[in-house]
Enzyme design. Sequence first.
Site, PDB file in Angstrom:
ATOM      1  N   TYR A 124       0.617  -1.587  -0.011  1.00 21.98           N
ATOM      2  CA  TYR A 124      -0.474   0.232   0.350  1.00 21.98           C
ATOM      3  C   TYR A 124       0.262   1.260   0.441  1.00 21.98           C
ATOM      4  O   TYR A 124       0.381   2.479  -0.153  1.00 21.98           O
ATOM      5  CB  TYR A 124      -0.658  -0.110   1.381  1.00 21.98           C
ATOM      6  CG  TYR A 124      -2.299  -0.957   1.084  1.00 21.98           C
ATOM      7  CD1 TYR A 124      -3.181  -0.897  -0.212  1.00 21.98           C
ATOM      8  CD2 TYR A 124      -2.105  -2.218   1.942  1.00 21.98           C
ATOM      9  CE1 TYR A 124      -4.225  -1.845   0.103  1.00 21.98           C
ATOM     10  CE2 TYR A 124      -2.799  -3.675   1.588  1.00 21.98           C
ATOM     11  CZ  TYR A 124      -4.232  -2.855   0.488  1.00 21.98           C
ATOM     12  OH  TYR A 124      -4.878  -3.881   0.678  1.00 21.98           O
ATOM     13  N   PHE A 400     -10.743  -4.863  10.779  1.00 19.51           N
ATOM     14  CA  PHE A 400     -11.825  -4.327   9.927  1.00 19.51           C
ATOM     15  C   PHE A 400     -11.965  -5.086   8.406  1.00 19.51           C
ATOM     16  O   PHE A 400     -10.905  -5.513   8.655  1.00 19.51           O
ATOM     17  CB  PHE A 400     -12.823  -2.938  10.371  1.00 19.51           C
ATOM     18  CG  PHE A 400     -11.459  -1.674   9.889  1.00 19.51           C
ATOM     19  CD1 PHE A 400     -11.051  -1.579   8.283  1.00 19.51           C
ATOM     20  CD2 PHE A 400     -11.023  -1.751  10.431  1.00 19.51           C
ATOM     21  CE1 PHE A 400     -10.237  -0.362   8.517  1.00 19.51           C
ATOM     22  CE2 PHE A 400      -9.415  -0.468  10.646  1.00 19.51           C
ATOM     23  CZ  PHE A 400      -9.141   0.097   8.806  1.00 19.51           C
TER      24      PHE A 400
HETATM   25  C1  LIG Z   1      -7.153  -4.127   3.279  1.00 18.49           C
HETATM   26  C2  LIG Z   1      -6.999  -5.648   2.790  1.00 18.49           C
HETATM   27  O1  LIG Z   1      -8.045  -5.731   2.470  1.00 18.49           O
HETATM   28  S1  LIG Z   1      -5.610  -6.061   2.873  1.00 18.49           S
HETATM   29  C3  LIG Z   1      -5.605  -7.191   1.534  1.00 18.49           C
HETATM   30  C4  LIG Z   1      -4.762  -7.203   0.182  1.00 18.49           C
HETATM   31  N1  LIG Z   1      -5.127  -8.413  -0.412  1.00 18.49           N
HETATM   32  C5  LIG Z   1      -4.627 -10.577  -0.712  1.00 18.49           C
HETATM   33  O2  LIG Z   1      -3.675  -9.930   0.069  1.00 18.49           O
HETATM   34  C6  LIG Z   1      -5.538 -11.130  -1.314  1.00 18.49           C
HETATM   35  C7  LIG Z   1      -3.730 -11.816  -1.966  1.00 18.49           C
HETATM   36  N2  LIG Z   1      -3.033 -10.277  -3.033  1.00 18.49           N
HETATM   37  C8  LIG Z   1      -4.123  -9.892  -4.097  1.00 18.49           C
HETATM   38  O3  LIG Z   1      -5.074  -9.857  -4.466  1.00 18.49           O
HETATM   39  C9  LIG Z   1      -3.282  -8.924  -5.077  1.00 18.49           C
HETATM   40  O4  LIG Z   1      -2.477  -9.645  -4.913  1.00 18.49           O
HETATM   41  C10 LIG Z   1      -3.433  -7.603  -4.477  1.00 18.49           C
HETATM   42  C11 LIG Z   1      -4.759  -7.216  -4.430  1.00 18.49           C
HETATM   43  C12 LIG Z   1      -2.417  -7.748  -3.426  1.00 18.49           C
HETATM   44  C13 LIG Z   1      -2.371  -6.587  -5.398  1.00 18.49           C
HETATM   45  O5  LIG Z   1      -3.040  -6.821  -6.278  1.00 18.49           O
HETATM   46  P1  LIG Z   1      -2.356  -6.566  -8.867  1.00 18.49           P
HETATM   47  O6  LIG Z   1      -3.950  -6.184  -9.340  1.00 18.49           O
HETATM   48  O7  LIG Z   1      -1.225  -7.471  -9.096  1.00 18.49           O
HETATM   49  O8  LIG Z   1      -2.106  -4.946  -7.851  1.00 18.49           O
HETATM   50  P2  LIG Z   1      -1.223  -4.343  -8.649  1.00 18.49           P
HETATM   51  O9  LIG Z   1      -0.830  -5.379 -10.433  1.00 18.49           O
HETATM   52  O10 LIG Z   1      -2.313  -2.889  -9.429  1.00 18.49           O
HETATM   53  O11 LIG Z   1       0.060  -3.519  -8.959  1.00 18.49           O
HETATM   54  C14 LIG Z   1       0.859  -2.730  -8.638  1.00 18.49           C
HETATM   55  C15 LIG Z   1       2.002  -2.665  -8.260  1.00 18.49           C
HETATM   56  O12 LIG Z   1       1.783  -3.448  -7.210  1.00 18.49           O
HETATM   57  C16 LIG Z   1       3.641  -4.394  -7.051  1.00 18.49           C
HETATM   58  N3  LIG Z   1       2.367  -5.127  -5.992  1.00 18.49           N
HETATM   59  C17 LIG Z   1       1.260  -5.245  -5.867  1.00 18.49           C
HETATM   60  N4  LIG Z   1       0.853  -6.770  -4.996  1.00 18.49           N
HETATM   61  C18 LIG Z   1       1.852  -6.669  -4.189  1.00 18.49           C
HETATM   62  C19 LIG Z   1       2.739  -7.957  -3.658  1.00 18.49           C
HETATM   63  N5  LIG Z   1       1.531  -8.304  -2.803  1.00 18.49           N
HETATM   64  N6  LIG Z   1       3.740  -8.094  -3.198  1.00 18.49           N
HETATM   65  C20 LIG Z   1       5.431  -7.262  -4.146  1.00 18.49           C
HETATM   66  N7  LIG Z   1       4.043  -6.161  -4.812  1.00 18.49           N
HETATM   67  C21 LIG Z   1       2.992  -6.351  -5.420  1.00 18.49           C
HETATM   68  C22 LIG Z   1       2.921  -4.757  -8.294  1.00 18.49           C
HETATM   69  O13 LIG Z   1       4.310  -5.404  -8.505  1.00 18.49           O
HETATM   70  C23 LIG Z   1       3.269  -3.619  -9.018  1.00 18.49           C
HETATM   71  O14 LIG Z   1       4.594  -3.006  -9.043  1.00 18.49           O
HETATM   72  P3  LIG Z   1       4.896  -2.446 -10.187  1.00 18.49           P
HETATM   73  O15 LIG Z   1       3.673  -0.645 -10.470  1.00 18.49           O
HETATM   74  O16 LIG Z   1       5.556  -1.947 -10.495  1.00 18.49           O
HETATM   75  O17 LIG Z   1       4.887  -2.791 -11.135  1.00 18.49           O
END
Ligand SMILES: CC(=O)SCCNC(=O)CCNC(=O)[C@H](O)C(C)(C)COP(=O)(O)OP(=O)(O)OC[C@H]1O[C@@H](n2cnc3c(N)ncnc32)[C@H](O)[C@@H]1OP(=O)(O)O
Length: 400
Positions: A124, A400
């Site tokens: 984030y 939450f």
């Molecule tokens: C408040 C909450 O609800 S917390 C819950 C968060 N959700 C989870 O942990 C569930 C499992 N993870 C996921 O569903 C996904 O990996 C998410 C939602 C965390 C990320 O979604 P994505 O669509 O892959 O993210 P997106 O492609 O927009 O990534 C943006 C950037 O962040 C980076 N990034 C995103 N997630 C991660 C991660 N988990 N680890 C490392 N880097 C990450 C990407 O590499 C990308 O980097 P770049 O701009 O340098 O290329």
Amino acid sequence: MSEHEVRALSPSEFRQAHDLFLRALHLPPSTDERWVQTATRFEQGRVLGAFARGELCGTARSTAGSLTVPGGETIGAAEVTGVAVRADRTRRGLLTALMRRQLHGARELGEPVAVLRATEAVIYERFGYGVATRARTVEIDRRRTRMRDSAPGGGEVRMVVPQESAELFDRIYHRTRTDRPGAVTRNAAWWRGREAVLGDRALAVVRTAEDGTDDGFAVYEPGSGDGLGWEHQLRVHDLRAASPAAAADLWRFLLGMDLTGLVTGYGRPLDEPLEWWLTDRRQCRTRQVGDDLWLRLIDVGAALRARSYPAGLSVALEVEDAFLPDNSGCYRIGEHGVERWTGPAQLSLPVEALAALYLGDQAMSALAAAGRVTVYEPAAIPVADRLFAAGQVPWCGTDF
Ligand SMILES: CC(=O)SCCNC(=O)CCNC(=O)[C@H](O)C(C)(C)COP(=O)(O)OP(=O)(O)OC[C@H]1O[C@@H](n2cnc3c(N)ncnc32)[C@H](O)[C@@H]1OP(=O)(O)O
């Protein structure tokens, strides 16, 4: 990116979004019974879906909440949760599109900040969130220590049925939430959701002060022991108290529990004086200190204006915000207010670092030492340390 569409979901799509979230956390989809409880936490207009080729592939939602800031005011906060992208569609920018839409939506609703609890620390910051409060997990071996006679107390602790006590807990929670920065909203749907998670394993107590006011509660759960005898562990999920005496009475009760070995408290405030209350301070072991609440200043000016500052100090601070560039610029902050400033900046920092200062968790000097601040005027650092100091350790302690 052009093939992604992000839009608010209709209530008929909420369950699909929730199951997508559960799946991303490697959990099974919700049962009908569980969904009935969970659905009440989905607020129409605040549940977003990201579609790729017409298929729901990502989701993020928020609830209309609030945050206690230094000075005791509570400000509007988008409480963000349920963030997920389907495993076969990650790293294609879906989350980025969801975050952009969500933060703009919150700004339109006049919410100066967004808050969340993160599954991973690497997600984030790029969207401007920083760690605003921290908490610790403590483990106490109650067989080897007890509360000192000098620890405060004097109230009565009584057992209550947790499933029947949400209103009472809520009243006590509201009594405690302005005591220190970092507390968020717990509404009726939150209390129901918590009951659903703990089910009938949960036990609870309420503490009544000498004047008859209920001023603390604890929700705990006996866990399995080592399998060799009757002794169990006790997991303390939630303990809120309006005074040190109330907290001490609740811990005295928990540590006095028969047939119990280890007592573990999750997400506790960093300044809870457990070590001082125990006859053997080493029996209180900090198992983990971790991030508690992540904060995003959506409207930096409004958020800075909402908290209090000590008298006689001011700092000219440049804020860099690549994700919401309207926030970028210089602010002069002091007891008389916060204004956009056209004079020279003394210090400059990214918006996610400002989030770490905002509730008083970190000092400017610590962020400068970490290389997160550009220092134009070194003399401004100790001034900023005093300006942002909150007087209490901030703490959220609410999932939450
Ligand atoms: C408040 C909450 O609800 S917390 C819950 C968060 N959700 C989870 O942990 C569930 C499992 N993870 C996921 O569903 C996904 O990996 C998410 C939602 C965390 C990320 O979604 P994505 O669509 O892959 O993210 P997106 O492609 O927009 O990534 C943006 C950037 O962040 C980076 N990034 C995103 N997630 C991660 C991660 N988990 N680890 C490392 N880097 C990450 C990407 O590499 C990308 O980097 P770049 O701009 O340098 O290329």
